[in-house]
Design a protein around this motif. Structure first.
Motif, short mmCIF file in Angstrom:
data_model
loop_
_atom_site.label_atom_id
_atom_site.label_comp_id
_atom_site.label_asym_id
_atom_site.label_seq_id
_atom_site.Cartn_x
_atom_site.Cartn_y
_atom_site.Cartn_z
N LEU A 80 0.83 -1.21 0.00
CA LEU A 80 0.00 0.00 0.00
C LEU A 80 0.87 1.26 0.00
O LEU A 80 0.64 2.19 -0.80
CB LEU A 80 -0.93 -0.01 1.22
CG LEU A 80 -1.75 1.27 1.43
CD1 LEU A 80 -2.79 1.42 0.33
CD2 LEU A 80 -2.41 1.23 2.79
N ILE A 81 1.86 1.30 0.87
CA ILE A 81 2.76 2.45 0.93
C ILE A 81 3.51 2.61 -0.38
O ILE A 81 3.66 3.72 -0.91
CB ILE A 81 3.75 2.31 2.12
CG1 ILE A 81 2.99 2.24 3.44
CG2 ILE A 81 4.77 3.42 2.12
CD1 ILE A 81 2.11 3.43 3.74
N ASN A 82 3.98 1.50 -0.95
CA ASN A 82 4.68 1.53 -2.24
C ASN A 82 3.77 2.08 -3.34
O ASN A 82 4.18 2.88 -4.17
CB ASN A 82 5.16 0.13 -2.58
CG ASN A 82 6.08 0.09 -3.78
OD1 ASN A 82 6.41 1.10 -4.37
ND2 ASN A 82 6.49 -1.10 -4.14
N GLY A 83 2.51 1.65 -3.36
CA GLY A 83 1.56 2.13 -4.36
C GLY A 83 1.27 3.61 -4.22
O GLY A 83 1.18 4.34 -5.21
N LEU A 84 1.11 4.06 -2.98
CA LEU A 84 0.88 5.49 -2.75
C LEU A 84 2.06 6.31 -3.25
O LEU A 84 1.89 7.36 -3.88
CB LEU A 84 0.62 5.76 -1.27
CG LEU A 84 -0.69 5.22 -0.70
CD1 LEU A 84 -0.74 5.44 0.81
CD2 LEU A 84 -1.88 5.86 -1.38
N HIS A 85 3.26 5.83 -2.97
CA HIS A 85 4.47 6.53 -3.42
C HIS A 85 4.58 6.50 -4.94
O HIS A 85 4.91 7.50 -5.57
CB HIS A 85 5.70 5.91 -2.79
CG HIS A 85 6.98 6.45 -3.30
ND1 HIS A 85 7.43 7.71 -2.98
CD2 HIS A 85 7.90 5.93 -4.14
CE1 HIS A 85 8.58 7.94 -3.61
NE2 HIS A 85 8.88 6.86 -4.32
N ALA A 86 4.28 5.36 -5.55
CA ALA A 86 4.42 5.21 -7.00
C ALA A 86 3.49 6.15 -7.75
O ALA A 86 3.84 6.67 -8.81
CB ALA A 86 4.12 3.77 -7.41
N TYR A 87 2.31 6.39 -7.20
CA TYR A 87 1.36 7.26 -7.87
C TYR A 87 1.36 8.68 -7.32
O TYR A 87 0.47 9.48 -7.63
CB TYR A 87 -0.04 6.65 -7.83
CG TYR A 87 -0.14 5.50 -8.80
CD1 TYR A 87 -0.32 5.73 -10.15
CD2 TYR A 87 -0.02 4.19 -8.37
CE1 TYR A 87 -0.39 4.70 -11.06
CE2 TYR A 87 -0.09 3.14 -9.27
CZ TYR A 87 -0.28 3.41 -10.61
OH TYR A 87 -0.34 2.37 -11.51
N GLY A 88 2.36 9.00 -6.51
CA GLY A 88 2.56 10.38 -6.07
C GLY A 88 1.59 10.88 -5.02
O GLY A 88 1.43 12.09 -4.86
N TYR A 89 0.97 9.99 -4.28
CA TYR A 89 0.05 10.41 -3.23
C TYR A 89 0.73 10.27 -1.89
O TYR A 89 1.16 9.18 -1.51
CB TYR A 89 -1.23 9.58 -3.26
CG TYR A 89 -2.22 9.99 -2.20
CD1 TYR A 89 -2.90 11.20 -2.29
CD2 TYR A 89 -2.45 9.18 -1.10
CE1 TYR A 89 -3.79 11.58 -1.32
CE2 TYR A 89 -3.34 9.57 -0.11
CZ TYR A 89 -4.02 10.77 -0.23
OH TYR A 89 -4.89 11.15 0.75
N ASN A 90 0.84 11.37 -1.17
CA ASN A 90 1.44 11.36 0.15
C ASN A 90 0.57 12.20 1.08
O ASN A 90 0.66 13.42 1.07
CB ASN A 90 2.87 11.91 0.10
CG ASN A 90 3.60 11.73 1.41
OD1 ASN A 90 3.00 11.46 2.43
ND2 ASN A 90 4.90 11.90 1.37
N PRO A 91 -0.30 11.55 1.87
CA PRO A 91 -1.23 12.31 2.70
C PRO A 91 -0.56 13.09 3.83
O PRO A 91 -1.08 14.10 4.27
CB PRO A 91 -2.17 11.24 3.26
CG PRO A 91 -1.40 9.98 3.18
CD PRO A 91 -0.47 10.11 2.01
#
Length: 92
Positions: A61-72
């Motif tokens: 999940l963290i990898n996917g968020l990083h890959a798509y540029g989403y950082n809450p």
């Protein structure tokens, strides 16, 4: 102008590699976790496969968020607010 194009190309290539790495990890997860679940089902009644499934799933999940540029937590909005805050302070 040329440096800007090179920079944009380099950043886009990094982004594509990051997304490709995420899909590779996702594929491995989708193959290995069911295998572990089957192995767990055949050997014992304790559901130990949940530990790697949850741990690896969280990392995915963290990898996917990083890959798509989403950082809450520390996204672009946070960066802009922090820059403005630091520019207003007397420390700089």
């Amino acid at each position: 102008m040329e440096n800007t194009q090179e920079y944009r190309y380099k950043k886009a290539k990094e982004q594509v590699n990051c997304i490709k790495g995420f899909y590779g990890s996702l594929l491995a997860y989708l193959i290995i976790i069911p295998f572990l679940a089957y192995l767990n089902y055949r050997t014992t009644s304790f559901l130990w496969f949940l530990f790697p499934a949850v741990g690896w799933g969280f990392g995915l999940l963290i990898n996917g968020l990083h890959a798509y540029g989403y950082n809450p937590l520390f996204g672009k909005a946070w960066e802009e607010r922090k820059i403005k805050e630091l520019m207003k302070s007397d420390n700089f």
